[in-house]
Scaffold this motif. Structure first.
Motif, PDB file in Angstrom:
ATOM      1  N   PHE A 132       3.682 -43.960 -10.585  1.00 20.68           N
ATOM      2  CA  PHE A 132       2.453 -44.708 -10.306  1.00 20.68           C
ATOM      3  C   PHE A 132       1.707 -44.839 -11.639  1.00 20.68           C
ATOM      4  N   VAL A 133       0.672 -45.655 -11.661  1.00 23.14           N
ATOM      5  CA  VAL A 133      -0.056 -45.820 -12.927  1.00 23.14           C
ATOM      6  C   VAL A 133      -1.535 -45.505 -12.757  1.00 23.14           C
ATOM      7  N   LYS A 134      -2.111 -45.040 -13.861  1.00 26.17           N
ATOM      8  CA  LYS A 134      -3.576 -44.917 -13.959  1.00 26.17           C
ATOM      9  C   LYS A 134      -3.965 -45.917 -15.034  1.00 26.17           C
ATOM     10  N   ARG A 135      -4.537 -47.010 -14.590  1.00 23.51           N
ATOM     11  CA  ARG A 135      -4.860 -48.055 -15.561  1.00 23.51           C
ATOM     12  C   ARG A 135      -6.084 -47.663 -16.388  1.00 23.51           C
ATOM     13  N   GLY A 136      -6.240 -48.317 -17.523  1.00 22.66           N
ATOM     14  CA  GLY A 136      -7.387 -48.031 -18.383  1.00 22.66           C
ATOM     15  C   GLY A 136      -7.715 -49.256 -19.215  1.00 22.66           C
ATOM     16  N   TYR A 137      -8.933 -49.290 -19.734  1.00 23.85           N
ATOM     17  CA  TYR A 137      -9.403 -50.450 -20.501  1.00 23.85           C
ATOM     18  C   TYR A 137      -9.956 -49.989 -21.844  1.00 23.85           C
ATOM     19  N   THR A 170     -11.699 -46.288 -21.283  1.00 19.01           N
ATOM     20  CA  THR A 170     -12.189 -45.844 -19.971  1.00 19.01           C
ATOM     21  C   THR A 170     -11.273 -44.777 -19.384  1.00 19.01           C
ATOM     22  N   GLY A 171     -11.746 -44.195 -18.280  1.00 16.17           N
ATOM     23  CA  GLY A 171     -10.935 -43.256 -17.509  1.00 16.17           C
ATOM     24  C   GLY A 171      -9.896 -44.006 -16.698  1.00 16.17           C
ATOM     25  N   ALA A 172      -9.575 -43.473 -15.514  1.00 14.96           N
ATOM     26  CA  ALA A 172      -8.441 -43.994 -14.744  1.00 14.96           C
ATOM     27  C   ALA A 172      -8.883 -44.979 -13.669  1.00 14.96           C
ATOM     28  N   GLU A 173      -8.070 -46.018 -13.497  1.00 15.78           N
ATOM     29  CA  GLU A 173      -8.241 -46.935 -12.372  1.00 15.78           C
ATOM     30  C   GLU A 173      -6.930 -46.920 -11.589  1.00 15.78           C
ATOM     31  N   LEU A 174      -7.022 -46.547 -10.305  1.00 15.60           N
ATOM     32  CA  LEU A 174      -5.812 -46.496  -9.488  1.00 15.60           C
ATOM     33  C   LEU A 174      -5.614 -47.860  -8.849  1.00 15.60           C
ATOM     34  N   ASP A 175      -4.659 -48.601  -9.364  1.00 18.62           N
ATOM     35  CA  ASP A 175      -4.355 -49.931  -8.837  1.00 18.62           C
ATOM     36  C   ASP A 175      -2.928 -50.277  -9.246  1.00 18.62           C
ATOM     37  N   ASP A 176      -2.410 -51.376  -8.691  1.00 20.71           N
ATOM     38  CA  ASP A 176      -1.053 -51.800  -9.033  1.00 20.71           C
ATOM     39  C   ASP A 176      -0.971 -52.154 -10.513  1.00 20.71           C
TER      40      ASP A 176
END
Ligand SMILES: Cc1cc2nc3c(=O)[nH]c(=O)nc-3n(C[C@H](O)[C@H](O)[C@H](O)COP(=O)(O)OP(=O)(O)OC[C@H]3O[C@@H](n4cnc5c(N)ncnc54)[C@H](O)[C@@H]3O)c2cc1C
Length: 414
Positions: free
Chosen positions: A270-275, A311-317
């Motif tokens: 799974f991924v933890k997105r970030g910006y 940024t921290g983590a964003e849980l999304d596809d």
């Protein structure tokens, strides 16, 4: 004859593996659809995190979980669709974050982290990339004494068990190091070991150049297929050419899981997105160190392109569109912390930390195929761990002993 190896993915992990294999005399082709170091390994915070002996657990206390629910926090956001698609790995992540399981994972993870500086050093030297590296650690800032005290306890444990070096800075000591930081900060931990990189993508690119200088080949082309031939040989089809090899390494970061499915492997990725976004600083304000606003959950890094906010983590596809709200919330908090100037990028950069539910990467042979090797799932610390992964995997591929026990990172634990 030299062994022919193809490494798929030219992020920090793939480039480091390719470099190590080339050092050992393999005939290596490194394949990526982009230039080396242009995806996740480009946009990160650029810290070689020797202090990160404890991987990020899933929050388990009710107060934090309830705080996450309204989806307004800076450190973690979620999209319901993305959560549903990743429900099974996230549930396993939550289970692995329970105290007993987590305590087993920490020393395993630390064994890998402890190699990070010693494995980056020869690559930095080979690449002549010293100009990108600062060896002054980074600062973890706290807004409350209670959270600072809790973290100091962990720091002392990390020091005793895993040789992590740190210094506690009270408000006065912090003001000497960072005069422009807000008075809301009550104190900090100065992690002394980590190295910081003023342009993470450039470091990966310079490692790739060193790989080419030692005889390796970089092929910029989209991978279209990976298959095993009858005679134990591998074939990789790319947009531009088809190549045969004795060994293929999958180092495709957040994209690794999907490439392994047709080969019969269903890893719970799974991924933890970030910006990120770069900023100028206002007037005479100056940020001397990388600083993490620990209780809010973002980081400011004085890089070549400006002050990079990550940024921290964003849980999304993985491929879902970017959402601007988490970065906007982090920016608001950051402007209160330090006098940031105007934005320097037209649009935020978006990337994705490649994660596995037990917080550790997979490094080693694929269980069902001779000549197929795996290196992915480095989560929050792939930039740190690429060179260690390269050394360890190259040793395994050559049948040499590894400097640490690789059992905790085996693919068949899933
Ligand atoms: C905001 C943020 C901050 C971070 N900060 C840090 C930090 O300070 N320190 C740290 O250690 N880590 C940090 N990380 C984590 C770190 O960036 C990642 O763990 C690491 O970059 C993963 O490297 P990788 O080589 O596995 O993946 P990547 O760098 O993503 O490389 C994978 C490569 O595969 C290629 N690829 C994919 N599909 C194909 C295809 N079909 N054909 C050809 N090529 C393909 C991609 O183009 C890409 O180059 C951060 C991450 C984020 C998002």
């Amino acid at each position: 004859m030299a062994r022919r190896s193809i490494v798929l993915g030219a992020g920090m992990v793939g480039v480091s593996i390719a470099w190590h294999l080339a050092q050992r005399g393999h005939e290596v082709t490194l394949v990526d659809r982009r230039e080396p170091g242009r995806e996740t390994s480009f946009g990160n915070a650029g810290i070689i995190q020797r202090e990160a002996v404890r991987p990020y657990p899933f929050p388990r206390d009710m107060k934090t979980l309830l705080g996450v629910l309204p989806n307004r926090r800076v450190d973690i956001r979620y999209r319901p669709g993305g959560m549903i698609h990743a429900a099974s790995p996230l549930l396993r992540y939550w289970q692995n974050s329970a105290p007993k399981a987590y305590q087993r994972i920490v020393p395993e993870y630390a064994s890998l982290i402890q190699l990070c500086l010693d494995t980056h050093a020869p690559m930095i030297e080979a690449a002549g990339a010293e100009n990108l590296i600062k060896k002054q650690g980074f600062l973890e800032l706290f807004r409350s004494s209670s959270r600072l005290d809790k973290r100091l306890k962990e720091a002392k444990e990390g020091q005793a068990r895993f040789g992590v070096a740190f210094q506690h800075l009270d408000r006065t000591a912090l003001a000497i190091k960072e005069p422009d930081i807000s008075d809301d900060i009550v104190g900090a931990i100065h992690w002394l070991d980590p190295w910081t990189v003023s342009d993470p993508g450039a470091l990966v690119a310079s490692y790739a150049k060193a790989f080419q200088a030692s005889g390796g080949r970089v092929l910029q082309s989209e991978v279209k297929g990976v298959s095993q031939q009858a005679d134990d040989q591998w074939e990789v089809q790319t947009e531009h050419e088809t190549r045969q090899a004795d060994d293929v390494v999958i180092a495709l970061g957040p994209w690794a899981g999907r490439w392994l499915k047709p080969l019969g492997y269903h890893f719970p990725t799974f991924v933890k997105r970030g910006y990120h976004m770069h900023y100028a600083s206002q007037a005479s304000a100056h940020l001397n160190h990388w600083v993490m606003d620990a209780e809010v959950g973002y980081l400011l890094a004085p890089m070549q392109a400006g002050i990079r906010l990550t940024t921290g983590a964003e849980l999304d596809d993985l491929e879902a569109p970017a959402h601007v709200s988490q970065l906007a919330a982090a920016e608001k908090a950051a402007r209160g912390l330090f006098p940031l100037g105007e934005r320097r990028d037209e649009a935020p950069w978006k990337g994705a930390r490649p994660c596995l539910p037990d917080m550790k990467p997979v490094i080693g042979p694929a269980p069902k195929h001779k000549g197929l090797w795996l290196a992915f799932g480095h989560g929050h610390q792939g930039f740190t761990l690429g060179p260690a992964t390269g050394q360890l995997l190259a040793d395994m591929m050559d049948g040499q002993p590894t400097v640490i026990d690789m059992e905790p990172f085996k693919a068949d634990r899933f």
